[in-house]
Write a protein that holds these residues in place. Structure first.
Motif, PDB file in Angstrom:
ATOM      1  N   MET A   1       1.391  -1.656   0.177  1.00  0.00           N
ATOM      2  CA  MET A   1       0.348  -0.189   0.373  1.00  0.00           C
ATOM      3  C   MET A   1       0.950   1.364   0.290  1.00  0.00           C
ATOM      4  N   ALA A   2       0.853   2.164  -0.995  1.00  0.00           N
ATOM      5  CA  ALA A   2       1.456   3.692  -1.644  1.00  0.00           C
ATOM      6  C   ALA A   2       0.656   4.753  -0.434  1.00  0.00           C
ATOM      7  N   SER A   3       1.754   5.070   0.623  1.00  0.00           N
ATOM      8  CA  SER A   3       1.568   6.084   1.488  1.00  0.00           C
ATOM      9  C   SER A   3       1.640   7.665   0.600  1.00  0.00           C
ATOM     10  N   ARG A   4       0.196   8.839   0.940  1.00  0.00           N
ATOM     11  CA  ARG A   4       0.399   9.668   0.313  1.00  0.00           C
ATOM     12  C   ARG A   4      -0.811  10.639   1.133  1.00  0.00           C
ATOM     13  N   LEU A   5       0.460  12.029   0.755  1.00  0.00           N
ATOM     14  CA  LEU A   5       0.095  13.146   1.970  1.00  0.00           C
ATOM     15  C   LEU A   5      -0.392  14.655   0.895  1.00  0.00           C
ATOM     16  N   ARG A   6      -1.827  14.687   1.588  1.00  0.00           N
ATOM     17  CA  ARG A   6      -2.524  16.154   0.622  1.00  0.00           C
ATOM     18  C   ARG A   6      -1.800  16.809   1.696  1.00  0.00           C
ATOM     19  N   LEU A   7      -1.866  17.983   1.585  1.00  0.00           N
ATOM     20  CA  LEU A   7      -1.901  19.363   2.420  1.00  0.00           C
ATOM     21  C   LEU A   7      -3.101  20.472   2.072  1.00  0.00           C
ATOM     22  N   ARG A   8      -3.859  20.718   2.577  1.00  0.00           N
ATOM     23  CA  ARG A   8      -4.481  22.230   2.956  1.00  0.00           C
ATOM     24  C   ARG A   8      -4.003  22.903   3.571  1.00  0.00           C
ATOM     25  N   ILE A   9      -3.897  24.690   2.806  1.00  0.00           N
ATOM     26  CA  ILE A   9      -3.730  26.111   3.292  1.00  0.00           C
ATOM     27  C   ILE A   9      -5.115  26.674   4.147  1.00  0.00           C
ATOM     28  N   VAL A  10      -5.598  25.880   4.932  1.00  0.00           N
ATOM     29  CA  VAL A  10      -7.130  26.745   5.773  1.00  0.00           C
ATOM     30  C   VAL A  10      -6.472  28.214   6.049  1.00  0.00           C
ATOM     31  N   HIS A  11      -7.577  28.853   5.201  1.00  0.00           N
ATOM     32  CA  HIS A  11      -7.430  30.630   5.600  1.00  0.00           C
ATOM     33  C   HIS A  11      -8.473  31.262   6.038  1.00  0.00           C
ATOM     34  N   ASP A  12      -8.513  32.394   6.853  1.00  0.00           N
ATOM     35  CA  ASP A  12      -9.736  33.013   6.984  1.00  0.00           C
ATOM     36  C   ASP A  12     -10.386  33.109   6.153  1.00  0.00           C
ATOM     37  N   GLN A  13     -10.414  33.852   4.958  1.00  0.00           N
ATOM     38  CA  GLN A  13     -10.647  33.243   3.575  1.00  0.00           C
ATOM     39  C   GLN A  13     -11.252  32.318   2.584  1.00  0.00           C
ATOM     40  N   GLY A  14     -10.518  31.246   3.334  1.00  0.00           N
ATOM     41  CA  GLY A  14     -10.843  30.529   2.178  1.00  0.00           C
ATOM     42  C   GLY A  14      -9.674  29.045   2.270  1.00  0.00           C
ATOM     43  N   VAL A  15     -10.159  27.764   1.552  1.00  0.00           N
ATOM     44  CA  VAL A  15      -8.898  26.908   1.614  1.00  0.00           C
ATOM     45  C   VAL A  15      -8.862  26.879   0.366  1.00  0.00           C
ATOM     46  N   ILE A  16      -7.012  26.454   0.952  1.00  0.00           N
ATOM     47  CA  ILE A  16      -6.180  26.209  -0.777  1.00  0.00           C
ATOM     48  C   ILE A  16      -5.895  24.585  -0.649  1.00  0.00           C
ATOM     49  N   GLY A  17      -6.109  23.810  -1.687  1.00  0.00           N
ATOM     50  CA  GLY A  17      -6.271  22.012  -1.607  1.00  0.00           C
ATOM     51  C   GLY A  17      -4.971  21.591  -2.990  1.00  0.00           C
ATOM     52  N   PRO A  18      -5.267  20.434  -2.878  1.00  0.00           N
ATOM     53  CA  PRO A  18      -5.034  20.137  -4.443  1.00  0.00           C
ATOM     54  C   PRO A  18      -5.326  20.395  -5.908  1.00  0.00           C
ATOM     55  N   TRP A  48     -11.015  30.953 -13.003  1.00  0.00           N
ATOM     56  CA  TRP A  48     -11.830  32.666 -12.700  1.00  0.00           C
ATOM     57  C   TRP A  48     -11.762  32.360 -11.018  1.00  0.00           C
ATOM     58  N   PHE A  49     -13.231  32.263 -10.032  1.00  0.00           N
ATOM     59  CA  PHE A  49     -13.686  32.515  -9.723  1.00  0.00           C
ATOM     60  C   PHE A  49     -12.840  31.822  -8.521  1.00  0.00           C
ATOM     61  N   LEU A  50     -11.833  30.812  -8.484  1.00  0.00           N
ATOM     62  CA  LEU A  50     -10.694  29.890  -7.873  1.00  0.00           C
ATOM     63  C   LEU A  50      -9.949  30.924  -8.094  1.00  0.00           C
ATOM     64  N   ILE A  51      -9.055  31.164  -9.394  1.00  0.00           N
ATOM     65  CA  ILE A  51      -8.296  32.552  -9.040  1.00  0.00           C
ATOM     66  C   ILE A  51      -8.492  33.893  -7.959  1.00  0.00           C
ATOM     67  N   GLU A  52      -9.770  34.417  -8.503  1.00  0.00           N
ATOM     68  CA  GLU A  52     -10.707  35.212  -7.683  1.00  0.00           C
ATOM     69  C   GLU A  52      -9.846  34.890  -6.274  1.00  0.00           C
ATOM     70  N   THR A  53     -11.126  33.797  -5.607  1.00  0.00           N
ATOM     71  CA  THR A  53     -10.665  33.255  -4.256  1.00  0.00           C
ATOM     72  C   THR A  53      -8.990  33.347  -3.628  1.00  0.00           C
ATOM     73  N   MET A  54      -8.556  32.552  -4.286  1.00  0.00           N
ATOM     74  CA  MET A  54      -7.152  32.752  -4.222  1.00  0.00           C
ATOM     75  C   MET A  54      -6.237  33.867  -3.765  1.00  0.00           C
ATOM     76  N   ASN A  55      -6.359  34.510  -4.645  1.00  0.00           N
ATOM     77  CA  ASN A  55      -6.156  36.760  -4.687  1.00  0.00           C
ATOM     78  C   ASN A  55      -6.484  37.011  -3.792  1.00  0.00           C
ATOM     79  N   LYS A  56      -7.266  37.263  -3.324  1.00  0.00           N
ATOM     80  CA  LYS A  56      -8.198  37.218  -2.063  1.00  0.00           C
ATOM     81  C   LYS A  56      -7.534  36.991  -0.441  1.00  0.00           C
ATOM     82  N   MET A  57      -7.207  35.581  -1.224  1.00  0.00           N
ATOM     83  CA  MET A  57      -6.209  35.496   0.846  1.00  0.00           C
ATOM     84  C   MET A  57      -5.172  36.361   0.758  1.00  0.00           C
TER      85      MET A  57
END
Length: 70
Positions: A1-18, A48-57
């Motif tokens: 079984m292969a191991s995998r690590l997935r990170l998410r950055i949680v911010h007040d304005q949203g989340v940045i995930g994979p 475009w919506f995802l980019i706007e969300t990230m840019n606001k963070m």
């Protein structure tokens, strides 16, 4: 079984995930939002919506846009 690590950055304005990271990488590789959206089989409006969300963070935008095309 292969191991995998997935990170998410949680911010007040949203989340940045994979998914958002994949979009940023596709923009880097294609040089455009529309090209990245096509690569990821995603609607341009959604990308475009995802980019706007990230840019606001952050104080500085992660993606700077300019009018392009033909």
């Amino acid at each position: 079984m292969a191991s995998r690590l997935r990170l998410r950055i949680v911010h007040d304005q949203g989340v940045i995930g994979p998914g958002k990271v994949a979009l940023l990488k596709a923009i880097r590789d294609t040089g455009s939002i529309s090209g990245a959206a096509r690569t990821l089989d995603m609607a341009f409006r959604r990308a475009w919506f995802l980019i706007e969300t990230m840019n606001k963070m952050f104080h500085e935008p992660l993606v700077r846009t300019s009018v392009g095309g033909r």
